[in-house]
Design an enzyme around this catalytic site. Structure first.
Site, PDB file in Angstrom:
ATOM      1  N   ASP A   1       0.788  -1.252   0.000  1.00 31.92           N
ATOM      2  CA  ASP A   1       0.000   0.000   0.000  1.00 31.92           C
ATOM      3  C   ASP A   1       0.817   1.298   0.000  1.00 31.92           C
ATOM      4  O   ASP A   1       0.442   2.271   0.680  1.00 31.92           O
ATOM      5  CB  ASP A   1      -0.956   0.023   1.202  1.00 31.92           C
ATOM      6  CG  ASP A   1      -1.931  -1.150   1.210  1.00 31.92           C
ATOM      7  OD1 ASP A   1      -1.894  -1.959   0.279  1.00 31.92           O
ATOM      8  OD2 ASP A   1      -2.728  -1.231   2.167  1.00 31.92           O
TER       9      ASP A   1
ATOM     10  N   LYS B   1      -6.605  -4.921  -2.860  1.00 27.36           N
ATOM     11  CA  LYS B   1      -7.202  -5.621  -1.712  1.00 27.36           C
ATOM     12  C   LYS B   1      -8.261  -4.726  -1.064  1.00 27.36           C
ATOM     13  O   LYS B   1      -7.993  -3.574  -0.740  1.00 27.36           O
ATOM     14  CB  LYS B   1      -6.106  -6.019  -0.715  1.00 27.36           C
ATOM     15  CG  LYS B   1      -5.299  -4.872  -0.152  1.00 27.36           C
ATOM     16  CD  LYS B   1      -4.189  -5.431   0.718  1.00 27.36           C
ATOM     17  CE  LYS B   1      -3.489  -4.412   1.559  1.00 27.36           C
ATOM     18  NZ  LYS B   1      -4.308  -3.467   2.298  1.00 27.36           N
TER      19      LYS B   1
ATOM     20  N   CYS C   1      -2.117  -2.435   7.763  1.00 30.87           N
ATOM     21  CA  CYS C   1      -2.116  -3.381   6.644  1.00 30.87           C
ATOM     22  C   CYS C   1      -0.886  -4.273   6.602  1.00 30.87           C
ATOM     23  O   CYS C   1      -0.958  -5.420   6.160  1.00 30.87           O
ATOM     24  CB  CYS C   1      -2.301  -2.626   5.337  1.00 30.87           C
ATOM     25  SG  CYS C   1      -3.965  -1.936   5.210  1.00 30.87           S
TER      26      CYS C   1
HETATM   27  C1  C5J Z   1      -3.042   0.664   5.554  1.00 29.83           C
HETATM   28  C2  C5J Z   1      -4.741   1.900   6.724  1.00 29.83           C
HETATM   29  N1  C5J Z   1      -2.559   0.466   4.340  1.00 29.83           N
HETATM   30  N2  C5J Z   1      -3.909   2.331   7.668  1.00 29.83           N
HETATM   31  N3  C5J Z   1      -4.290   1.182   5.655  1.00 29.83           N
HETATM   32  O1  C5J Z   1      -2.374   0.440   6.538  1.00 29.83           O
HETATM   33  O2  C5J Z   1      -5.927   2.166   6.790  1.00 29.83           O
END
Ligand code: C5J
Length: 223
Positions: free
Chosen positions: A25, A130, A163
């Site tokens: 991400d 995802k 994540c």
């Molecule tokens: C991720 C989030 N990628 N913090 N998403 O950690 O909402």
């Protein structure tokens, strides 16, 4: 051929040929002003230190012709894959699906959902969209990795305790040997990053291993 690197809580041994780098991400919506992370009230500049280490890992895996997977937290435009329990959580100024300065937040096809240019995927590198926090939920990632004979995973990306940690725990439960690259991951909450690194490696590596990026890159150079 297996290589070994210094890691916590003990040496990590892996065969590069059956190892994948999973970059979680590293998207504009989390790292740039005007995206989801900022809408939740976070200081997005705190994630920037992970960019160069992520790039170093990508360079090392690319130089060795190894498997690279990028993930994106991303939803279909109709938000059919975003349950209200996720969309309505928290006190965001902009919620998932709302229109912001980088387009609709976390929606596939919008500028904000893209991976930051410094870490843009190259042709042939898989990008897994995802809908959840974990990379294995509703994605087919496990099947993809098994079909490629992957047994070990090096994790990088953001955010450490959301994540990244969720994905690492999912992977650990599925039988993968997992290592988190300590400086290639960041959180909006430095204390949560430190806690995550401590908790995944505690109890003899109950979720996996951690090591600095230079140790991973060095091991690939020797391998
Ligand atoms: C991720 C989030 N990628 N913090 N998403 O950690 O909402």
């Amino acid at each position: 051929m297996k290589v070994i690197l210094d890691a916590k809580p003990c040496a990590f041994s892996f065969d590069p040929a059956t190892t994948a780098l999973i970059v979680i991400d590293m998207q504009r919506d989390f790292l740039e002003p005007g995206g989801f992370g900022a809408a939740l009230g976070n200081d997005v500049s705190l994630l920037a230190p992970a960019i160069a280490p992520c790039r170093a890992l990508l360079d090392a895996f690319r130089a060795n012709g190894l498997t690279i997977i990028h993930t994106r937290e991303a939803h279909r435009p109709d938000l059919g894959d975003c349950p209200p329990a996720k969309r309505l959580r928290g006190d965001a100024r902009l919620r998932i699906g709302d229109a912001g300065p980088m387009g609709r937040i976390l929606v596939i096809g919008e500028p904000g959902v893209e991976i930051i240019p410094e870490l843009a995927p190259l042709p042939g590198e898989r990008v897994v969209d995802k809908p959840g926090k974990g990379a294995f939920h509703a994605t087919g990632l496990d099947e993809m990795l098994r079909a490629s004979g992957i047994r070990s995973l090096i994790f990088a990306g953001v955010t450490t305790e959301v994540c990244v940690q969720t994905s690492m725990r999912e992977a650990n439960d599925r039988g993968y040997e997992c290592l988190l690259a300590e400086d290639a991951t960041e959180s909006y909450f430095p204390a949560f990053k430190a806690a995550t690194l401590a908790m995944v490696t505690a109890q003899g590596g109950i979720v996996g291993w951690s090591a600095p990026t230079r140790a991973v890159v060095g091991a690939l150079r020797c391998g």
